[in-house]
Design an enzyme around this catalytic site. Sequence first.
Site, PDB file in Angstrom:
ATOM      1  N   SER A 254      23.596 -12.088  24.506  1.00  0.00           N
ATOM      2  CA  SER A 254      23.904 -12.614  23.125  1.00  0.00           C
ATOM      3  C   SER A 254      24.536 -11.359  22.379  1.00  0.00           C
ATOM      4  O   SER A 254      25.900 -11.433  22.434  1.00  0.00           O
ATOM      5  CB  SER A 254      22.607 -13.225  22.833  1.00  0.00           C
ATOM      6  OG  SER A 254      22.465 -14.557  23.112  1.00  0.00           O
ATOM      7  N   ARG A 255      23.566 -10.610  21.706  1.00  0.00           N
ATOM      8  CA  ARG A 255      24.191  -9.542  20.871  1.00  0.00           C
ATOM      9  C   ARG A 255      23.384  -8.362  21.146  1.00  0.00           C
ATOM     10  O   ARG A 255      22.210  -8.532  21.149  1.00  0.00           O
ATOM     11  CB  ARG A 255      24.306 -10.023  19.564  1.00  0.00           C
ATOM     12  CG  ARG A 255      25.530 -10.918  19.244  1.00  0.00           C
ATOM     13  CD  ARG A 255      27.050 -10.196  19.421  1.00  0.00           C
ATOM     14  NE  ARG A 255      27.964 -11.311  19.174  1.00  0.00           N
ATOM     15  CZ  ARG A 255      28.712 -12.075  19.905  1.00  0.00           C
ATOM     16  NH1 ARG A 255      28.238 -11.946  21.260  1.00  0.00           N
ATOM     17  NH2 ARG A 255      29.537 -12.806  19.836  1.00  0.00           N
TER      18      ARG A 255
ATOM     19  N   ASP B  60      24.275  -7.426  28.986  1.00  0.00           N
ATOM     20  CA  ASP B  60      25.873  -7.538  28.732  1.00  0.00           C
ATOM     21  C   ASP B  60      26.380  -7.160  27.564  1.00  0.00           C
ATOM     22  O   ASP B  60      27.314  -6.858  27.363  1.00  0.00           O
ATOM     23  CB  ASP B  60      26.190  -9.081  29.156  1.00  0.00           C
ATOM     24  CG  ASP B  60      27.556  -9.238  28.970  1.00  0.00           C
ATOM     25  OD1 ASP B  60      28.299  -8.679  29.912  1.00  0.00           O
ATOM     26  OD2 ASP B  60      28.245 -10.008  28.488  1.00  0.00           O
TER      27      ASP B  60
ATOM     28  N   GLU C 204      27.888  -0.972  21.099  1.00  0.00           N
ATOM     29  CA  GLU C 204      28.761  -1.070  22.195  1.00  0.00           C
ATOM     30  C   GLU C 204      30.178  -0.972  21.324  1.00  0.00           C
ATOM     31  O   GLU C 204      31.242  -0.827  22.267  1.00  0.00           O
ATOM     32  CB  GLU C 204      28.560  -2.386  22.631  1.00  0.00           C
ATOM     33  CG  GLU C 204      29.186  -3.801  21.678  1.00  0.00           C
ATOM     34  CD  GLU C 204      28.993  -5.066  22.594  1.00  0.00           C
ATOM     35  OE1 GLU C 204      27.824  -5.213  23.255  1.00  0.00           O
ATOM     36  OE2 GLU C 204      29.863  -6.049  22.515  1.00  0.00           O
TER      37      GLU C 204
ATOM     38  N   HIS D  89      29.914  -6.535  28.233  1.00  0.00           N
ATOM     39  CA  HIS D  89      30.252  -7.775  27.505  1.00  0.00           C
ATOM     40  C   HIS D  89      31.186  -8.562  28.260  1.00  0.00           C
ATOM     41  O   HIS D  89      32.292  -8.969  27.757  1.00  0.00           O
ATOM     42  CB  HIS D  89      30.800  -7.441  25.923  1.00  0.00           C
ATOM     43  CG  HIS D  89      30.602  -8.298  25.064  1.00  0.00           C
ATOM     44  ND1 HIS D  89      29.881  -8.221  23.800  1.00  0.00           N
ATOM     45  CD2 HIS D  89      30.521  -9.920  25.205  1.00  0.00           C
ATOM     46  CE1 HIS D  89      29.906  -9.329  23.110  1.00  0.00           C
ATOM     47  NE2 HIS D  89      30.035 -10.377  23.696  1.00  0.00           N
TER      48      HIS D  89
HETATM   49  P1  NAI Z   1      24.878 -21.986  19.760  1.00  0.00           P
HETATM   50  O1  NAI Z   1      25.125 -22.002  18.274  1.00  0.00           O
HETATM   51  O2  NAI Z   1      25.264 -23.240  20.403  1.00  0.00           O
HETATM   52  O3  NAI Z   1      23.259 -21.883  19.976  1.00  0.00           O
HETATM   53  C1  NAI Z   1      22.224 -21.044  19.397  1.00  0.00           C
HETATM   54  C2  NAI Z   1      20.771 -21.469  19.239  1.00  0.00           C
HETATM   55  O4  NAI Z   1      19.969 -20.531  18.895  1.00  0.00           O
HETATM   56  C3  NAI Z   1      20.781 -22.450  18.290  1.00  0.00           C
HETATM   57  O5  NAI Z   1      20.076 -23.795  18.922  1.00  0.00           O
HETATM   58  C4  NAI Z   1      20.019 -21.869  17.316  1.00  0.00           C
HETATM   59  O6  NAI Z   1      19.028 -22.877  16.552  1.00  0.00           O
HETATM   60  C5  NAI Z   1      19.015 -20.643  17.971  1.00  0.00           C
HETATM   61  N1  NAI Z   1      18.784 -19.847  16.986  1.00  0.00           N
HETATM   62  C6  NAI Z   1      19.249 -19.325  15.810  1.00  0.00           C
HETATM   63  N2  NAI Z   1      18.478 -18.346  15.387  1.00  0.00           N
HETATM   64  C7  NAI Z   1      17.431 -18.242  16.515  1.00  0.00           C
HETATM   65  C8  NAI Z   1      16.364 -17.391  16.635  1.00  0.00           C
HETATM   66  N3  NAI Z   1      16.086 -16.318  15.912  1.00  0.00           N
HETATM   67  N4  NAI Z   1      15.745 -17.230  17.660  1.00  0.00           N
HETATM   68  C9  NAI Z   1      15.956 -18.165  18.791  1.00  0.00           C
HETATM   69  N5  NAI Z   1      16.878 -19.082  18.426  1.00  0.00           N
HETATM   70  C10 NAI Z   1      17.484 -18.985  17.556  1.00  0.00           C
HETATM   71  O7  NAI Z   1      25.434 -20.855  20.466  1.00  0.00           O
HETATM   72  P2  NAI Z   1      25.890 -20.588  22.014  1.00  0.00           P
HETATM   73  O8  NAI Z   1      26.995 -21.048  22.275  1.00  0.00           O
HETATM   74  O9  NAI Z   1      24.669 -20.924  22.821  1.00  0.00           O
HETATM   75  O10 NAI Z   1      25.794 -18.994  22.064  1.00  0.00           O
HETATM   76  C11 NAI Z   1      24.548 -18.056  22.061  1.00  0.00           C
HETATM   77  C12 NAI Z   1      25.152 -16.701  21.522  1.00  0.00           C
HETATM   78  O11 NAI Z   1      25.632 -16.178  22.931  1.00  0.00           O
HETATM   79  C13 NAI Z   1      26.051 -16.607  20.755  1.00  0.00           C
HETATM   80  O12 NAI Z   1      25.654 -16.399  19.251  1.00  0.00           O
HETATM   81  C14 NAI Z   1      26.650 -15.182  20.881  1.00  0.00           C
HETATM   82  O13 NAI Z   1      25.984 -14.117  20.266  1.00  0.00           O
HETATM   83  C15 NAI Z   1      26.363 -15.012  22.628  1.00  0.00           C
HETATM   84  N6  NAI Z   1      27.662 -15.134  23.293  1.00  0.00           N
HETATM   85  C16 NAI Z   1      27.953 -14.000  24.054  1.00  0.00           C
HETATM   86  C17 NAI Z   1      28.931 -13.947  24.912  1.00  0.00           C
HETATM   87  C18 NAI Z   1      29.188 -12.865  25.945  1.00  0.00           C
HETATM   88  O14 NAI Z   1      30.264 -12.769  26.410  1.00  0.00           O
HETATM   89  N7  NAI Z   1      28.268 -12.035  26.197  1.00  0.00           N
HETATM   90  C19 NAI Z   1      30.168 -15.135  24.826  1.00  0.00           C
HETATM   91  C20 NAI Z   1      29.601 -16.026  23.929  1.00  0.00           C
HETATM   92  C21 NAI Z   1      28.587 -16.093  23.311  1.00  0.00           C
END
Ligand code: NAI
Length: 326
Positions: free
Chosen positions: A229-230, A254, A259, A291
């Site tokens: 994620s981050r 990742d 980074e 990443h």
């Molecule tokens: P999304 O918005 O569909 O889902 C995120 C979920 O996290 C939501 O259900 C939200 O309620 C929940 N959430 C918010 N705060 C939280 C917390 N403190 N604890 C637990 N859950 C919490 O986002 P999606 O598309 O699933 O992406 C998730 C993350 O993946 C992104 O925010 C981004 O940081 C990361 N990402 C990484 C990539 C990579 O290449 N490594 C590429 C795309 C996204």
Amino acid sequence: MIKVAFYDTKPYEKEWFESFAEKYGISVKYMESKLSEDTAVLAKGCSAVCAFVNDEIDKNAIDVLVSLGISLIAMRCAGYNNVDIKYAKDKISIVRVPAYSPYAVAEHAVAMLLCLNRKLHKAYIRTRDYNFSLNGMTGFDLHQKTVGVVGTGKIGRVFAEICRGFGMKIIAYDPYPSDESLEYANFESICKKADIISLHCPLTKENKHIINKESIELMKKGVFIINTSRGALIDSDALIDGLMSKKIGYAALDVYEEEGDVFFEDMSDVPDRDEKLATLLSMPNVIITSHQAFLTNEALENIAVITLENIKEFFESGKCKNEIQS
Ligand code: NAI
């Protein structure tokens, strides 16, 4: 033609943007520099900028963009923790690509889990060296293990679905539970019960360092942590201590909290290395990718098309369905 300054350009994304831009009436100025207060001026003459995860879009960068008459920042990614969205309000609009392939990221998380568990990274090197010894290569069955999914949005749900296919038990934590098929628990229970913890939530002020000394103390000995994620969701010092003390058995990363200056670049000739990153990379039970979880053809095509659609929609109607509201 709408002119767009494209920062931090890499060849694997440029080819997709080049093949679609003209169709959307957009002309793109590709630049290698990252967007920051120092490079914002390079967008002079453009109507919009296109930025990515490690660009630094702070107050100063926003001020320069606004002074150049730029009205749109088009993020070609889902996350926007690197943008000062509060400061941008009423000065410049920001759009993003909310989803492009949750499969790409979830599958990469699973790939890292399998690779590190079954030591594929070591086997690849060993057998090339004609070393067929199995010493030190023992893994564990995923079947019947408990995986804690933190964040059950688009990516977390796909990840959980794949894990279900392996016969794993799934528990999930999300402040806004959205999937009735999942068993939700609080974060503390996830830490206590999970053999594997995978992070799939956005980075916010509230959850920075959600994996820290205290939460690691709650975890099972030998826990496997995955972060696609981050980086700043994990306190790197606490992670290193946890790995050193063997409380954490494995870390598949990742993303990394510092980074920004190194990921996506070839730094192999640079001797001045981030000490924590170098320590993590030296550990046999850590695997780090740069990443790259998003990096599939399907995701790159969707990113290009949705970013271009966002820009066109914004300049045609003055608004966009994928606009970020601060
Ligand atoms: P999304 O918005 O569909 O889902 C995120 C979920 O996290 C939501 O259900 C939200 O309620 C929940 N959430 C918010 N705060 C939280 C917390 N403190 N604890 C637990 N859950 C919490 O986002 P999606 O598309 O699933 O992406 C998730 C993350 O993946 C992104 O925010 C981004 O940081 C990361 N990402 C990484 C990539 C990579 O290449 N490594 C590429 C795309 C996204």
